[in-house]
Design an enzyme around this catalytic site. Structure first.
Site, PDB file in Angstrom:
ATOM      1  CG  HIS A 189      -1.887   0.870   1.415  1.00  0.00           C
ATOM      2  ND1 HIS A 189      -1.585   2.158   1.738  1.00  0.00           N
ATOM      3  CD2 HIS A 189      -3.319   1.068   1.156  1.00  0.00           C
ATOM      4  CE1 HIS A 189      -2.712   2.971   1.945  1.00  0.00           C
ATOM      5  NE2 HIS A 189      -3.666   2.302   1.562  1.00  0.00           N
ATOM      6  CG  ASP A 218       0.553  -2.013   5.982  1.00  0.00           C
ATOM      7  OD1 ASP A 218      -0.247  -2.350   6.823  1.00  0.00           O
ATOM      8  OD2 ASP A 218       0.641  -1.530   5.043  1.00  0.00           O
ATOM      9  CD  GLN A 245      -6.754  -4.810   4.600  1.00  0.00           C
ATOM     10  OE1 GLN A 245      -7.745  -5.392   4.735  1.00  0.00           O
ATOM     11  NE2 GLN A 245      -6.881  -3.523   4.079  1.00  0.00           N
ATOM     12  CE  LYS A 286      -7.191  -0.377   6.189  1.00  0.00           C
ATOM     13  NZ  LYS A 286      -7.659   0.603   5.043  1.00  0.00           N
ATOM     14  CB  CYS A 326      -3.446   3.234  -1.396  1.00  0.00           C
ATOM     15  SG  CYS A 326      -4.756   4.805  -0.924  1.00  0.00           S
TER      16      CYS A 326
HETATM   17  N1  PLP Z   1      -1.637  -0.614   4.519  1.00  0.00           N
HETATM   18  C1  PLP Z   1      -2.608  -1.427   3.856  1.00  0.00           C
HETATM   19  C2  PLP Z   1      -2.554  -2.672   3.541  1.00  0.00           C
HETATM   20  C3  PLP Z   1      -3.820  -0.904   3.868  1.00  0.00           C
HETATM   21  O1  PLP Z   1      -4.911  -1.459   3.458  1.00  0.00           O
HETATM   22  C4  PLP Z   1      -4.052   0.672   4.371  1.00  0.00           C
HETATM   23  C5  PLP Z   1      -5.449   1.292   4.294  1.00  0.00           C
HETATM   24  O2  PLP Z   1      -6.102   1.111   3.453  1.00  0.00           O
HETATM   25  C6  PLP Z   1      -3.133   1.193   5.107  1.00  0.00           C
HETATM   26  C7  PLP Z   1      -1.821   0.660   4.901  1.00  0.00           C
HETATM   27  C8  PLP Z   1      -3.236   2.676   5.482  1.00  0.00           C
HETATM   28  O3  PLP Z   1      -4.227   2.520   6.644  1.00  0.00           O
HETATM   29  P1  PLP Z   1      -4.414   4.065   7.232  1.00  0.00           P
HETATM   30  O4  PLP Z   1      -5.089   4.827   6.110  1.00  0.00           O
HETATM   31  O5  PLP Z   1      -5.515   3.777   8.252  1.00  0.00           O
HETATM   32  O6  PLP Z   1      -3.325   4.542   7.898  1.00  0.00           O
END
Ligand code: PLP
Length: 406
Positions: free
Chosen positions: A122, A199, A202, A225, A364
């Site tokens: 992401h 990360d 998910q 999430k 993203c």
């Molecule tokens: N990493 C992954 C795999 C995600 O799906 C997301 C959110 O869509 C993020 C990072 C970023 O999370 P946040 O926008 O809540 O900081």
């Protein structure tokens, strides 16, 4: 086994209609809905117990501080961290990864050093490393997925050189649903003395997580999430790494003493938490994680695995639908395009008319989109409260799209 009707009854929003149809909420990969217990906790935190934390000696500040600080232990339990002292509160994964980039990596890397990433990351786990590429001349080393969307942990280890200073990798792809064997990556990286950031945005939603077993150095989660409030989150940091970190943001709460000429810092984890935090958001996150643990993270995962099998079966029956990623044991996240010219945005608009909420776009994850050779997909992503009947609703709505656009 999860009683899905009982779970659904705890989410007020699921009984609403959208465009005159019952809501079929399949945009959980972007953000999950909140159970009543989280809504009640937020209401109580503002309505009965609210005051700023840490600084006050009066009763409400003490209650608020206790409710807030208690969540550190809840997060530690949820992630299998040995101690709550290893948990730093953040506003979400994005802040957690930026904290590692500014607070740990920036002062330890120089031109030519390497960070290994998968192509499925992401942007939250890409852009903070691009900052270091731009500012320090650090090199980003990319590891591609196999055609089925799986990621070979050995390929990640093979991408490492003596210049590798960090592996930054997702636990679970928000686009493909691929689950990454982060434990094997951490085992191999540790042998080479290289820290690993996972990360967990998910992964922590769909899998039981134990950071001690995974052996990672950093594990970032995001509250919205995890059935909790937006702008809440946390990052687990291995104590050796915490000891190496410098503060990222300066301000109240993170200091021990400030004079005209000097500053000294609070002990970790508060050293890395500057300013008034997301008090109520964090308290709400605690309620959400307790809710997940009461339900049983394994039970949620088993329910979602059944939904994945059912959805996979139904979606592969549509020979004009192209699902991206079919890695063994993937999570219940399906990104797809339709044969013909229909854009993902048009498909999601038609689905919305049927009350079905999915996400459309690059999610993203632009490097992955380029790797897959698509500009955008629709994504249906499932959660603890989704049902097989909702998979059928999705398929019916997709058939309508096919009729309209084919
Ligand atoms: N990493 C992954 C795999 C995600 O799906 C997301 C959110 O869509 C993020 C990072 C970023 O999370 P946040 O926008 O809540 O900081």
């Amino acid at each position: 086994m999860l009683d899905v009707d009982a779970v659904r009854a705890q989410f007020p929003i699921l009984s609403r209609e959208v465009n005159g149809k019952p809501l079929t909420y399949l945009d959980n990969g972007a953000s999950a809905q909140k159970p009543q217990v989280v809504l009640d906790t937020i209401q109580r935190a503002y309505g009965e117990d609210y005051a700023n934390v840490h600084r006050g000696l009066h009763t409400l500040s003490t209650i608020s501080t206790e409710n807030y600080e208690k969540v550190r232990g809840t997060v530690a339990r949820f992630l299998g961290a040995p101690s709550e002292e290893h948990i730093v509160f953040t506003s979400g994964t994005t802040e957690g990864i930026n904290l590692v980039s500014y607070g740990w990596a920036a002062s330890r890397m120089q031109a030519g050093d390497e960070i290994v990433l998968s192509i499925m990351e992401h942007h939250a786990n890409i852009v903070p490393w691009h900052f270091l590429r731009e500012r320090l001349g650090v090199k980003l080393v990319w590891v591609d997925t196999a055609p089925d969307g799986s990621l070979d942990p050995q390929a990640v280890l093979d991408a490492m050189t003596e210049r590798t200073k960090l592996v930054a990798i997702t636990h679970l792809s928000n686009v493909l649903g691929t689950i990454v064997d982060v434990r094997s990556i951490c085992d191999g990286a540790r042998e080479r003395g290289v820290p690993v950031l996972v990360d967990g945005s998910q992964g922590a939603v769909h899998l039981p997580v134990n950071v001690a077993e995974i052996g990672c150095d950093f594990y970032a989660i995001t509250g919205h999430k995890l059935y909790g409030p937006s702008a809440s989150g946390a990052i687990y940091i291995r104590p050796e790494r915490m000891a190496e970190m410098v503060p990222f943001m300066g301000g109240g709460d993170m200091i021990r003493e400030v004079t005209r000429d000097t500053v000294s810092y609070n002990d970790p984890p508060m050293k890395f938490e500057a300013g008034t935090p997301g008090i109520v958001q964090t308290i709400g996150l605690g309620a959400a994680l307790e809710w997940m643990m009461d339900l049983g993270v394994e039970n949620i995962a088993a329910h979602e695995a059944r939904l994945r099998d059912y959805a996979q079966d139904r979606l592969t029956g549509l020979n004009w639908l192209n699902v991206q990623g079919n890695a063994p044991g993937k999570a219940a996240i399906f990104s797809f395009t339709l044969d013909g010219a229909a854009h993902a945005h048009d498909i999601s608009t038609v689905l919305d008319k049927k009350g079905v909420a999915v996400r459309a776009g690059h999610h993203c994850a632009e490097p992955l989109m380029r790797h897959l050779g698509v500009s955008a997909t629709c994504r249906a992503s499932f959660a603890a409260y989704n049902t097989e009947a909702e998979v059928d609703t999705l398929v019916d709505a997709l058939e309508l799209c096919h009729d309209l656009f084919a």
